[in-house]
Design a protein around this motif. Sequence first.
Motif, short mmCIF file in Angstrom:
data_model
loop_
_atom_site.label_atom_id
_atom_site.label_comp_id
_atom_site.label_asym_id
_atom_site.label_seq_id
_atom_site.Cartn_x
_atom_site.Cartn_y
_atom_site.Cartn_z
N SER A 1 0.83 -1.21 0.00
CA SER A 1 0.00 0.00 0.00
C SER A 1 0.86 1.25 0.00
O SER A 1 0.56 2.23 -0.69
N GLU A 2 1.95 1.22 0.77
CA GLU A 2 2.83 2.39 0.84
C GLU A 2 3.53 2.62 -0.50
O GLU A 2 3.67 3.76 -0.95
N PHE B 1 -2.99 -1.58 -8.73
CA PHE B 1 -1.59 -1.92 -8.53
C PHE B 1 -1.44 -2.95 -7.41
O PHE B 1 -0.72 -3.95 -7.54
N LYS B 2 -2.12 -2.71 -6.29
CA LYS B 2 -2.03 -3.64 -5.15
C LYS B 2 -2.58 -5.00 -5.51
O LYS B 2 -2.06 -6.04 -5.08
N LEU B 3 -3.66 -5.02 -6.30
CA LEU B 3 -4.25 -6.28 -6.72
C LEU B 3 -3.29 -7.07 -7.59
O LEU B 3 -3.07 -8.27 -7.38
N ALA C 1 3.26 -11.03 -7.40
CA ALA C 1 4.43 -10.99 -6.52
C ALA C 1 3.96 -10.60 -5.13
O ALA C 1 2.79 -10.79 -4.78
N SER C 2 4.87 -10.04 -4.35
CA SER C 2 4.52 -9.50 -3.04
C SER C 2 5.40 -8.28 -2.79
O SER C 2 6.39 -8.06 -3.50
N ALA C 3 5.07 -7.51 -1.78
CA ALA C 3 5.85 -6.30 -1.50
C ALA C 3 7.29 -6.63 -1.18
O ALA C 3 8.21 -5.86 -1.48
N SER C 4 7.51 -7.80 -0.59
CA SER C 4 8.89 -8.18 -0.23
C SER C 4 9.74 -8.47 -1.46
O SER C 4 10.97 -8.49 -1.39
N ASP C 5 9.08 -8.71 -2.61
CA ASP C 5 9.83 -8.96 -3.85
C ASP C 5 10.34 -7.66 -4.48
O ASP C 5 11.23 -7.69 -5.34
N CYS D 1 9.77 -4.08 -13.27
CA CYS D 1 10.95 -3.22 -13.30
C CYS D 1 11.59 -3.09 -11.92
O CYS D 1 12.80 -3.16 -11.77
N ILE D 2 10.74 -2.92 -10.91
CA ILE D 2 11.26 -2.76 -9.55
C ILE D 2 11.74 -4.10 -8.98
O ILE D 2 12.73 -4.15 -8.24
N LYS D 3 11.07 -5.19 -9.35
CA LYS D 3 11.48 -6.52 -8.89
C LYS D 3 12.87 -6.87 -9.41
O LYS D 3 13.72 -7.39 -8.68
N THR D 4 13.11 -6.60 -10.67
CA THR D 4 14.38 -6.99 -11.30
C THR D 4 15.48 -5.95 -11.13
O THR D 4 16.66 -6.26 -11.32
#
Length: 321
Positions: A44-45, A62-64, A70-74, A94-97
Amino acid sequence: MKKLLALLIILLALLAAGIWATKVYFLSKGPLVTVRIYPGQTGSEVARVLKQKGVIRSELLFKLLLRITASASDLKAGRFDLRQNTSDLEVINCIKTGQCTHYEKITFLEGWRSEEMAEALAASGITDGHAFLNIVRAQNLEGKLFPSTYLFADNTSAQKVVDEMYGQYKKKVLPLFKKYKTDLTENQVLTLASIVEREAIVHDERPKIAAVYLNRYYMGKRLEADPTVQYALGFALQENRYWKKGLTYRDLKIDSPYNTYRNAGLPPGPICNPGIKSVEAVLNPQPNFEALYFVADNTGRHVFSRTFDEHKRHIKRIRGR
């Protein structure tokens, strides 16, 4: 029939306009923005930050999608360069990788000592300045941190920063030792080059300044180089800087192995990180140049002298006394 044709044309125009508006609104990317994601932030943040920056249009969507794919920890922490109005899936990937990681540009000037580099790194949020200095000192790398412009991500390990700078030194400076023959060691060349770097302002004088110090060194005369005293003094509190400008006679008496007014020969090691031109000047000094002294002439250049009496006359003329 004509009315029906006109109505059809109007409907087609409206449809085309709708498709164009949808494409612009939902598919056309906007300008580049930098987004910072902190460790431990919830989905959410992260969504809120992305929405505020205009990267995504719906926090809920986006949250859905984040929950499905994935998850926020990813999501990696750090700064990322993203375009406004980017698809949620593209942002998540993009942020995951880390493909869109923001790289901070930092420039280290020729003649900086490692402490100045450490402060610049810390101020830019690239790495821990103390950790950087500890590695440099432990590995005796003063003089081997190549001054240039680099791109680093936030929170890069200090070792990785050092490795990159030392790698550039090995790539760009070490070949000079094969190009020019010298009876000096690598450390001696870098030490003299670091002094030349702090003394010279214009490139064409570097070989002459190098020749002066080499002449004095081989004759057994003290180098009497102001930059070595400045290095020994460290940070000048009153000037709020390194490399104290107004040296006093008391400063010239400081008890330090780096004080070339008190000690003959070369200081223990480089006093800064020199550029290629200064290293090359020591390896290839001005030929047949017999000067033993020089003084700044208030224009950024220097006047060179073979004898001390000649040197004193130049000082008197330049300083008007």
